[in-house]
Design a protein around this motif. Structure first.
Motif, PDB file in Angstrom:
ATOM      1  N   ILE A 298       0.839  -1.206   0.000  1.00 26.02           N
ATOM      2  CA  ILE A 298       0.000   0.000   0.000  1.00 26.02           C
ATOM      3  C   ILE A 298       0.864   1.242   0.000  1.00 26.02           C
ATOM      4  N   ALA A 299       1.939   1.235   0.806  1.00 23.04           N
ATOM      5  CA  ALA A 299       2.840   2.384   0.833  1.00 23.04           C
ATOM      6  C   ALA A 299       3.492   2.608  -0.535  1.00 23.04           C
ATOM      7  N   VAL A 300       3.881   1.494  -1.194  1.00 23.37           N
ATOM      8  CA  VAL A 300       4.478   1.623  -2.528  1.00 23.37           C
ATOM      9  C   VAL A 300       3.467   2.187  -3.525  1.00 23.37           C
ATOM     10  N   LEU A 301       2.209   1.689  -3.452  1.00 22.34           N
ATOM     11  CA  LEU A 301       1.166   2.197  -4.370  1.00 22.34           C
ATOM     12  C   LEU A 301       0.853   3.666  -4.098  1.00 22.34           C
ATOM     13  N   ASP A 302       0.848   4.072  -2.826  1.00 24.61           N
ATOM     14  CA  ASP A 302       0.626   5.488  -2.517  1.00 24.61           C
ATOM     15  C   ASP A 302       1.735   6.351  -3.112  1.00 24.61           C
ATOM     16  N   GLY A 303       2.977   5.872  -2.977  1.00 24.87           N
ATOM     17  CA  GLY A 303       4.079   6.622  -3.575  1.00 24.87           C
ATOM     18  C   GLY A 303       3.970   6.708  -5.090  1.00 24.87           C
ATOM     19  N   LEU A 304       3.525   5.570  -5.699  1.00 27.73           N
ATOM     20  CA  LEU A 304       3.349   5.554  -7.146  1.00 27.73           C
ATOM     21  C   LEU A 304       2.245   6.518  -7.564  1.00 27.73           C
ATOM     22  N   ALA A 305       1.148   6.585  -6.787  1.00 29.03           N
ATOM     23  CA  ALA A 305       0.053   7.509  -7.109  1.00 29.03           C
ATOM     24  C   ALA A 305       0.535   8.953  -7.025  1.00 29.03           C
ATOM     25  N   ASN A 306       1.339   9.272  -6.018  1.00 33.75           N
ATOM     26  CA  ASN A 306       1.877  10.632  -5.917  1.00 33.75           C
ATOM     27  C   ASN A 306       2.772  10.964  -7.107  1.00 33.75           C
ATOM     28  N   ASP A 307       3.593   9.974  -7.503  1.00 38.09           N
ATOM     29  CA  ASP A 307       4.460  10.210  -8.667  1.00 38.09           C
ATOM     30  C   ASP A 307       3.631  10.433  -9.929  1.00 38.09           C
ATOM     31  N   VAL A 308       2.539   9.637 -10.080  1.00 38.32           N
ATOM     32  CA  VAL A 308       1.674   9.820 -11.256  1.00 38.32           C
ATOM     33  C   VAL A 308       1.031  11.213 -11.247  1.00 38.32           C
ATOM     34  N   ASP A 309       0.593  11.659 -10.058  1.00 38.01           N
ATOM     35  CA  ASP A 309       0.007  13.008  -9.961  1.00 38.01           C
ATOM     36  C   ASP A 309       1.029  14.081 -10.318  1.00 38.01           C
ATOM     37  N   ASN A 310       2.251  13.917  -9.852  1.00 36.14           N
ATOM     38  CA  ASN A 310       3.288  14.905 -10.178  1.00 36.14           C
ATOM     39  C   ASN A 310       3.586  14.935 -11.666  1.00 36.14           C
ATOM     40  N   VAL A 311       3.670  13.739 -12.264  1.00 33.02           N
ATOM     41  CA  VAL A 311       3.920  13.697 -13.714  1.00 33.02           C
ATOM     42  C   VAL A 311       2.751  14.307 -14.476  1.00 33.02           C
ATOM     43  N   GLY A 312       1.502  14.052 -13.993  1.00 35.27           N
ATOM     44  CA  GLY A 312       0.340  14.648 -14.658  1.00 35.27           C
ATOM     45  C   GLY A 312       0.366  16.167 -14.593  1.00 35.27           C
ATOM     46  N   ASP A 313       0.756  16.728 -13.448  1.00 36.03           N
ATOM     47  CA  ASP A 313       0.858  18.186 -13.322  1.00 36.03           C
ATOM     48  C   ASP A 313       1.908  18.743 -14.264  1.00 36.03           C
ATOM     49  N   LYS A 314       3.027  18.037 -14.346  1.00 36.14           N
ATOM     50  CA  LYS A 314       4.090  18.511 -15.245  1.00 36.14           C
ATOM     51  C   LYS A 314       3.645  18.466 -16.699  1.00 36.14           C
ATOM     52  N   LEU A 315       2.928  17.408 -17.082  1.00 35.25           N
ATOM     53  CA  LEU A 315       2.436  17.313 -18.447  1.00 35.25           C
ATOM     54  C   LEU A 315       1.423  18.423 -18.761  1.00 35.25           C
ATOM     55  N   SER A 316       0.569  18.751 -17.762  1.00 29.73           N
ATOM     56  CA  SER A 316      -0.412  19.835 -17.979  1.00 29.73           C
ATOM     57  C   SER A 316       0.296  21.157 -18.188  1.00 29.73           C
ATOM     58  N   LYS A 317       1.320  21.444 -17.372  1.00 30.72           N
ATOM     59  CA  LYS A 317       2.073  22.691 -17.537  1.00 30.72           C
ATOM     60  C   LYS A 317       2.778  22.735 -18.884  1.00 30.72           C
ATOM     61  N   ALA A 318       3.376  21.603 -19.289  1.00 27.15           N
ATOM     62  CA  ALA A 318       4.063  21.573 -20.583  1.00 27.15           C
ATOM     63  C   ALA A 318       3.074  21.787 -21.726  1.00 27.15           C
ATOM     64  N   SER A 319       1.852  21.215 -21.586  1.00 30.58           N
ATOM     65  CA  SER A 319       0.837  21.379 -22.631  1.00 30.58           C
ATOM     66  C   SER A 319       0.394  22.831 -22.741  1.00 30.58           C
ATOM     67  N   ARG A 320       0.212  23.515 -21.615  1.00 29.46           N
ATOM     68  CA  ARG A 320      -0.180  24.919 -21.652  1.00 29.46           C
ATOM     69  C   ARG A 320       0.900  25.788 -22.289  1.00 29.46           C
ATOM     70  N   GLN A 321       2.168  25.472 -21.960  1.00 30.68           N
ATOM     71  CA  GLN A 321       3.257  26.251 -22.532  1.00 30.68           C
ATOM     72  C   GLN A 321       3.338  26.049 -24.061  1.00 30.68           C
ATOM     73  N   MET A 322       3.055  24.818 -24.509  1.00 30.57           N
ATOM     74  CA  MET A 322       3.071  24.570 -25.955  1.00 30.57           C
ATOM     75  C   MET A 322       1.949  25.333 -26.646  1.00 30.57           C
ATOM     76  N   HIS A 323       0.776  25.420 -25.984  1.00 23.32           N
ATOM     77  CA  HIS A 323      -0.340  26.193 -26.578  1.00 23.32           C
ATOM     78  C   HIS A 323       0.031  27.672 -26.671  1.00 23.32           C
ATOM     79  N   ARG A 324       0.725  28.186 -25.686  1.00 24.65           N
ATOM     80  CA  ARG A 324       1.145  29.591 -25.740  1.00 24.65           C
ATOM     81  C   ARG A 324       2.130  29.820 -26.869  1.00 24.65           C
ATOM     82  N   LEU A 325       3.063  28.902 -27.033  1.00 21.47           N
ATOM     83  CA  LEU A 325       4.043  29.057 -28.098  1.00 21.47           C
ATOM     84  C   LEU A 325       3.388  28.907 -29.462  1.00 21.47           C
TER      85      LEU A 325
END
Length: 363
Positions: A335-362
């Motif tokens: 469970i602890a490993v899965l919680d860590g994996l979920a946090n990592d997935v959330d962080n990667v999702g946030d980074k992808l959203s920011k990168a997508s917004r920056q690409m739309h601006r460019l």
């Protein structure tokens, strides 16, 4: 188990390694076996020091003193060696024959005489209460030998009964009863010892094998108990005296006696059941030929078997509990490993959203 009957120092011998010294041969006689060991005087002296330290008082007979300038004396002095041999023998015999058992029950004394402590319940010959893996098997073998003795007494009883010697037959039956009672109590101790060994990490396969060994001993005791507690009755119609005992081989009671005891057999009684009312005791093929002592012995054996089965069940449940704790720990880690994996997935999702917004601006 070996009870010490006598101790005798039969001789001495001069040895050259590690340096010249004299050792004394101690002959020990037990109930079942005898053995010999070699000890030098310095080992006697160490034994005396440990006994005084452990018990708080010296043994009844003092240890022969060290002779002054013994180094300068010859080790082949017959008078000196004989005097010391006599004193050492008196020292050991006083410990064995003392009213107080604190010296002979000391572990250091048993070790000095070479008594296998793992198989001993005491110098007095009592059964053991604690076992090692090896001493448990030794005790099992000892109980098998005692059951053979019980069978021999039963066969002797039958032979004497066939010869018409009632008194000797009765003595053989009493001897068989006493031996069987001792075996029953020691089987319970053997089962408890197996439980303790299992708690200390015995493998499941070995535990099951030894559990089966105890169960076979209990079955043999139950069969012999039926043969011992029931006095043999011969069928006038010609029952084979060499045939093994069974309830059907006993002389049945006459019809008049059964009717006087149990009432008319053709009387119809209506069978009714009342909730909460205890049922009447039912006679079975096993209990029918037994007297009061036989029923008591059978009940005691069955209760002992139930206790042993509960001990085995306790061991199994303890093992299941350990497995449950291990599984729970593993699940928590996952469970602890899965919680860590979920946090990592959330962080990667946030980074992808920011990168997508920056690409739309460019764009």
């Amino acid at each position: 188990m070996t009870a010490i009957q006598s101790v005798h120092i039969s001789g001495h011998q001069e040895r050259l390694e590690p340096k010249t010294h004299t050792v004394y041969q101690i002959d020990i006689q037990g109930n079942v076996r005898s053995w010999s060991i070699w000890r030098r005087y310095s080992e006697f002296d160490d034994l005396h020091v440990e006994l005084v330290k452990g018990t708080g008082s010296p043994p009844p007979v003092p240890l022969p003193p060290k002779h002054k300038y013994s180094i300068l004396r010859s080790h082949n002095n017959p008078a000196l060696l004989e005097e010391r041999k006599t004193g050492l023998e008196a020292y050991l015999r006083a410990i064995i024959g003392a009213k107080e058992d604190k010296w002979r029950e000391a572990f250091v004394f048993k070790e000095f005489l070479g008594i296998p402590v793992g198989r001993q319940g005491g110098v007095g010959g009592g059964p053991p209460t604690q076992f090692t893996l090896t001493s448990w098997l030794d005790e099992h073998q000892e109980l098998q030998n005692r059951l053979r003795d019980v069978r021999a007494d039963i066969n002797k009883r039958e032979a004497l009964s066939n010869q018409g010697d009632v008194s000797a037959s009765h003595k053989s039956n009493v001897s068989a009863k006493q031996k069987l009672a001792g075996v029953l109590s020691r089987i319970g101790t053997l089962g408890k010892g197996l439980h303790d060994l299992a708690m200390n990490g015995m493998s499941e396969g070995e535990l099951q094998r030894r559990t089966d060994m105890v169960a076979r001993l209990q079955d043999d005791c139950e069969k012999l108990g039926k043969m011992v507690t029931v006095a043999r009755q011969f069928n006038r119609a010609g029952t084979d005296p060499t045939a093994p005992y069974s309830p059907a081989s006993m002389n049945p009671a006459s019809a008049s006696d059964r009717e006087a005891l149990l009432g008319p057999t053709n009387t119809f009684t209506r069978v009714t059941r009342v909730f909460g009312q205890p049922s009447k005791p039912q006679e079975t093929e096993v209990t029918r030929p037994l007297d009061d002592l036989g029923l008591f012995g059978l009940q005691k054996t069955q209760m002992q078997q139930q206790d042993d089965q509960l001990s085995q069940l306790t061991t199994i449940l303890s093992r299941q509990k350990q497995l449950g704790h291990a599984i729970n720990s593993e699940i928590n880690e996952q469970i602890a490993v899965l919680d860590g994996l979920a946090n990592d997935v959330d962080n990667v999702g946030d980074k992808l959203s920011k990168a997508s917004r920056q690409m739309h601006r460019l764009g």
